[in-house]
Scaffold this active site. Structure first.
Site, PDB file in Angstrom:
ATOM      1  N   LYS A 177       8.053  -7.160   4.416  1.00 61.66           N
ATOM      2  CA  LYS A 177       8.931  -7.461   3.291  1.00 61.66           C
ATOM      3  C   LYS A 177      10.270  -8.053   3.726  1.00 61.66           C
ATOM      4  O   LYS A 177      10.869  -8.858   3.005  1.00 61.66           O
ATOM      5  CB  LYS A 177       9.139  -6.208   2.442  1.00 61.66           C
ATOM      6  CG  LYS A 177       7.889  -5.773   1.678  1.00 61.66           C
ATOM      7  CD  LYS A 177       8.153  -4.558   0.819  1.00 61.66           C
ATOM      8  CE  LYS A 177       6.975  -4.215  -0.073  1.00 61.66           C
ATOM      9  NZ  LYS A 177       5.757  -3.883   0.667  1.00 61.66           N
ATOM     10  N   LYS A 203      12.558   0.965   1.044  1.00 59.98           N
ATOM     11  CA  LYS A 203      11.183   0.463   1.044  1.00 59.98           C
ATOM     12  C   LYS A 203      10.622   0.416   2.457  1.00 59.98           C
ATOM     13  O   LYS A 203      11.334   0.080   3.416  1.00 59.98           O
ATOM     14  CB  LYS A 203      11.128  -0.957   0.473  1.00 59.98           C
ATOM     15  CG  LYS A 203      11.459  -1.086  -0.996  1.00 59.98           C
ATOM     16  CD  LYS A 203      11.301  -2.542  -1.432  1.00 59.98           C
ATOM     17  CE  LYS A 203      11.565  -2.733  -2.897  1.00 59.98           C
ATOM     18  NZ  LYS A 203      11.382  -4.152  -3.302  1.00 59.98           N
ATOM     19  N   HIS A 209       9.142  -6.443 -14.196  1.00 67.36           N
ATOM     20  CA  HIS A 209       8.410  -6.862 -13.000  1.00 67.36           C
ATOM     21  C   HIS A 209       7.483  -8.003 -13.418  1.00 67.36           C
ATOM     22  O   HIS A 209       6.533  -7.803 -14.175  1.00 67.36           O
ATOM     23  CB  HIS A 209       7.599  -5.688 -12.450  1.00 67.36           C
ATOM     24  CG  HIS A 209       6.979  -5.962 -11.116  1.00 67.36           C
ATOM     25  ND1 HIS A 209       7.010  -5.058 -10.084  1.00 67.36           N
ATOM     26  CD2 HIS A 209       6.313  -7.036 -10.629  1.00 67.36           C
ATOM     27  CE1 HIS A 209       6.388  -5.549  -9.033  1.00 67.36           C
ATOM     28  NE2 HIS A 209       5.957  -6.763  -9.343  1.00 67.36           N
ATOM     29  N   GLU A 253       6.079 -12.119  -6.369  1.00 69.15           N
ATOM     30  CA  GLU A 253       6.590 -11.125  -7.305  1.00 69.15           C
ATOM     31  C   GLU A 253       8.123 -11.167  -7.416  1.00 69.15           C
ATOM     32  O   GLU A 253       8.824 -11.416  -6.438  1.00 69.15           O
ATOM     33  CB  GLU A 253       6.124  -9.733  -6.893  1.00 69.15           C
ATOM     34  CG  GLU A 253       4.609  -9.673  -6.686  1.00 69.15           C
ATOM     35  CD  GLU A 253       4.037  -8.286  -6.842  1.00 69.15           C
ATOM     36  OE1 GLU A 253       4.781  -7.354  -7.170  1.00 69.15           O
ATOM     37  OE2 GLU A 253       2.813  -8.139  -6.629  1.00 69.15           O
ATOM     38  N   ARG A 301      -3.198 -12.187  -1.134  1.00 68.97           N
ATOM     39  CA  ARG A 301      -4.593 -11.775  -1.342  1.00 68.97           C
ATOM     40  C   ARG A 301      -4.908 -11.849  -2.824  1.00 68.97           C
ATOM     41  O   ARG A 301      -4.033 -12.139  -3.639  1.00 68.97           O
ATOM     42  CB  ARG A 301      -4.770 -10.337  -0.862  1.00 68.97           C
ATOM     43  CG  ARG A 301      -3.681  -9.417  -1.422  1.00 68.97           C
ATOM     44  CD  ARG A 301      -3.880  -7.980  -1.061  1.00 68.97           C
ATOM     45  NE  ARG A 301      -2.722  -7.144  -1.356  1.00 68.97           N
ATOM     46  CZ  ARG A 301      -2.374  -6.702  -2.558  1.00 68.97           C
ATOM     47  NH1 ARG A 301      -3.089  -7.059  -3.609  1.00 68.97           N
ATOM     48  NH2 ARG A 301      -1.323  -5.927  -2.715  1.00 68.97           N
TER      49      ARG A 301
END
Length: 689
Positions: free
Chosen positions: A115, A157, A205, A271, A289
């Site tokens: 990330k 995260k 989101h 995202e 993916r």
């Protein structure tokens, strides 16, 4: 003839196998002894020894080579984002032929699976990201929060997290230590970072579905909204989002820019977090993916994404242009929603609900616009008769994806609500989150589009109430007065589904300890409460009391004595309020120091309310069993230690090994008020089991 090994399980394996068969490809699946339903959809199947084999690059590559597969599709999860897999496949040639990895290149995976690297890559292209930094300690997180323009809340995260794992929001400095430990524990690489949290009303989101052919040519299939989440695990997804096309376009542009620079090949999801009020947005991550929720994009674009993905890797002659996918698609003219049905019990904090379920215990909704993707199914070669599936604790809790499409949001929602009312999953076999799904669809905030990423957690009580009302409607039968009692006693019917009626006769045989076998009869004279097996009460007559003609009152309450053993574990009594139960099956990865302490030093055995007594790892997520009150450890039950895996125990018991607590008696007035110094507090102990 292409031959693809699908290195996955469950509903996504079935989805890929079906598309491959439609194209005429030969297919291979991998499976385990108790998890083989998807294998029935393949031409060949390779048996694995354990769940860990799904994550073992060498095992997966060897399976592909031994079955002479030409392609390998990783699905999602497991090894799908691990660059080691395509590298190993490129090196493990069978003669002059290598197995083709259906997914992005190893270089792309290296960036997308980390990330922080994804953030750095986006920043290099002037794409909005949240302020963030790598952290190696809780102290680093606190220092980051104190930086200019950051403050709390802060998001911690795992660099390699996913599916809600390795993510915690910290609202204040006091929560940093615990959140950091949990994220670190859920990170395979033990690497985490912190970033400014953009949460609360308005923040949605949003993700963009992208496809590329590896030449730099990329395209999109619009966006999905995935704001209904619990612990950052998506539950309900919709396509398209409720945002205007003007608000969505910057996300489309950013996604295509990222994908083009990566020369992305295959399916990918980019995202973002978007503020629906200001239209400001930030990039989150890349999922390199096929995505769990790809289904709703298929429904609103009428494109079989998995089929297209397979074709792109089947031959060099296929490109976006040759597949007529190079032009921007028209905006969606319909809506679709995906409802993730999981084996979780919302009434018990979404605890994992393992069990065994048969085909007679499920009724799937049907009808126009309703699609079910599930592993609770049988392949074409399965034998006739009732099927049985084991819902375990080692794998994802997803049972099925209920996908519903309508020409408008209103029509979609109406169909989805109807589908959930048709759904039947026997709660005695496996508990599900169906009430949560129904409650979301009935909630006015869902209808108005005012959902954000923390909405479900803030509104769970009202969602559950609406869901219970919605699901309850499906039990009404035409011609039956709703006030009419199915059994004469007004309290006779409870949540139990076992049919017990007055007059039911039971035979009981007792034997053991070298005593001769004795037989008795028990007749139910009347029922007051039938919530069997949790609770059963009424009157009965029994040969235990020969000569007695007067019915005896009885009350049967499901309980597990603390003295009862289940294998190597000592179980608790759920009716004893001094006991705290470990709510789920899982591996013990951490225990409170007070549990490890021995002797009579009370200060060593003291725990405070809210402190983690036990950390259980379930499906790679760490779950905290917290002390409900202040107290002292009085006893540690047999079998509880770090590294042990609690196994499932019979349904007649509390179902799981437990942690027990007793609340210290309050100090006498005028004495020291803190537990550490209170002489009277010693009367209350924590009993850890």
């Amino acid at each position: 003839m292409p031959k693809v090994l699908v290195a996955n399980r469950g509903e996504i394996a079935i989805r890929i196998l079906r598309s491959a068969r439609e194209l005429g490809w030969d297919t291979v699946s991998i499976y385990m002894e108790d998890d083989a339903s998807h294998a029935g959809f393949a031409d060949e199947a390779v048996k694995l020894n354990s769940v860990s084999d799904f994550m073992n690059v060498d095992t997966i590559v060897n399976a592909a080579i031994q079955t002479q597969s030409t392609h390998l599709h990783p699905g999602y999860g497991f090894l799908s984002e691990n660059p080691s897999l395509p590298i190993a496949l490129s090196l493990a040639r069978r003669g002059s032929v290598r197995v083709i990895f259906i997914g992005p290149t190893a270089d792309t995976l290296r960036i997308a699976s980390d990330k922080m690297l994804s953030r750095d890559f986006a920043m290099s292209l002037n794409i909005n990201i949240a302020p963030g930094t790598r952290v190696s300690s809780a102290s680093d997180v606190r220092s980051f929060a104190k930086a200019a323009g950051v403050g709390y809340p802060v998001m911690i995260k795992a660099l390699d997290g996913g599916g809600g794992r390795g993510i915690r929001v910290v609202e204040s400095e006091e929560g940093v230590e615990e959140a950091f430990k949990r994220c670190l524990g859920e990170s395979p690489s033990k690497q985490v970072f912190a970033e400014k949290a953009f949460t609360g009303p308005g923040w949605k989101h949003i993700e963009v579905q992208v496809i590329g052919d590896g030449t730099g040519a990329v395209n999109h299939f619009w966006e999905r909204e995935c704001s209904v989440q619990r612990r950052f695990q998506k539950i309900v997804e919709m396509a398209p989002s409720g945002l205007s096309r003007k608000a969505v376009q910057p996300l489309i542009d950013a996604s295509l820019k990222l994908a083009s620079h990566l020369k992305y090949k295959g399916l990918g999801t980019f995202e973002y977090l978007v503020n629906a009020v200001t239209n400001s947005w930030i990039f989150l991550e890349i999922n390199p993916r096929v995505q769990v929720e790809h289904t709703i994009t298929e429904e609103v674009t009428d494109v079989d994404l998995v089929r297209v993905q397979l074709l792109l890797f089947s031959s060099s002659r296929f490109s976006l242009a040759s597949l007529s996918l190079s032009n921007p698609p028209p905006p969606p003219s319909s809506f679709a929603v995906q409802l993730r049905l999981t084996a979780e019990d919302p009434a018990r904090g979404f605890q994992l609900a393992p069990g065994t379920i048969t085909s007679s215990e499920i009724v799937w909704p049907q009808g126009r616009g309703v699609r079910i993707d599930t592993w609770l199914s049988q392949g074409p070669g399965a034998s006739s008769g009732e099927a049985k599936w084991i819902v375990g604790t080692d794998l994802d809790s997803l049972l099925a994806k209920i996908i519903v499409r309508g020409r408008s949001f209103e029509e979609m929602n109406q169909k989805a609500r109807r589908a959930l009312r048709e759904l039947r999953v026997d709660s005695q076999a496996v508990k599900t989150n169906a009430t949560v799904l129904a409650g979301v669809l009935d909630h006015p905030n869902w209808v108005s589009g005012t959902i954000d990423t923390l909405w479900l957690e803030r509104n769970l009580p009202s969602v559950l109430e609406l869901g219970e009302q919605a699901v309850g409607q499906r039990t009404k039968t035409k011609g039956l007065d709703n006030k009419q009692k199915t059994i004469s006693s007004s309290a006779a019917v409870g949540p139990g589904t076992t049919l017990l009626q007055p007059g039911s006769l039971f035979h009981l045989s007792l034997s053991g300890d070298s005593r001769p076998s004795t037989k008795h009869t028990i007749t139910l004279s009347s029922l007051a409460t039938n919530a069997f097996p949790e609770k059963l009460s009424g009157t009965l007559q029994s040969s235990f009391f020969p000569g007695s003609t007067t019915p005896l009152s009885f009350e049967l309450t499901q309980s597990t004595s603390a003295a009862v053993s289940s294998g190597d574990f000592e179980l608790a009594d759920p009716n004893d309020k001094s006991h705290v139960a470990a709510p789920m099956t899982g591996k013990v990865v951490e225990v409170h120091p007070a549990i490890l302490a021995s002797g009579h030093d009370k200060e060593m055995r003291l725990v405070r309310k809210g402190e983690p007594l036990l950390i259980l790892s379930v499906m790679k997520m760490e779950n905290v069993v917290a002390a409900p009150s202040d107290g002292y450890v009085g006893r540690v039950g047999r079998g509880l230690r770090v590294g042990v895996v609690f196994g499932e125990v019979p349904k007649a018991t509390i179902e799981f090994p437990v942690v027990h607590t007793k609340v210290p008696r309050p100090p006498k007035q005028g004495k020291e008020s803190t537990l550490m110094k209170s002489s009277s507090a010693g009367k209350g102990n924590l009993c850890i089991q």
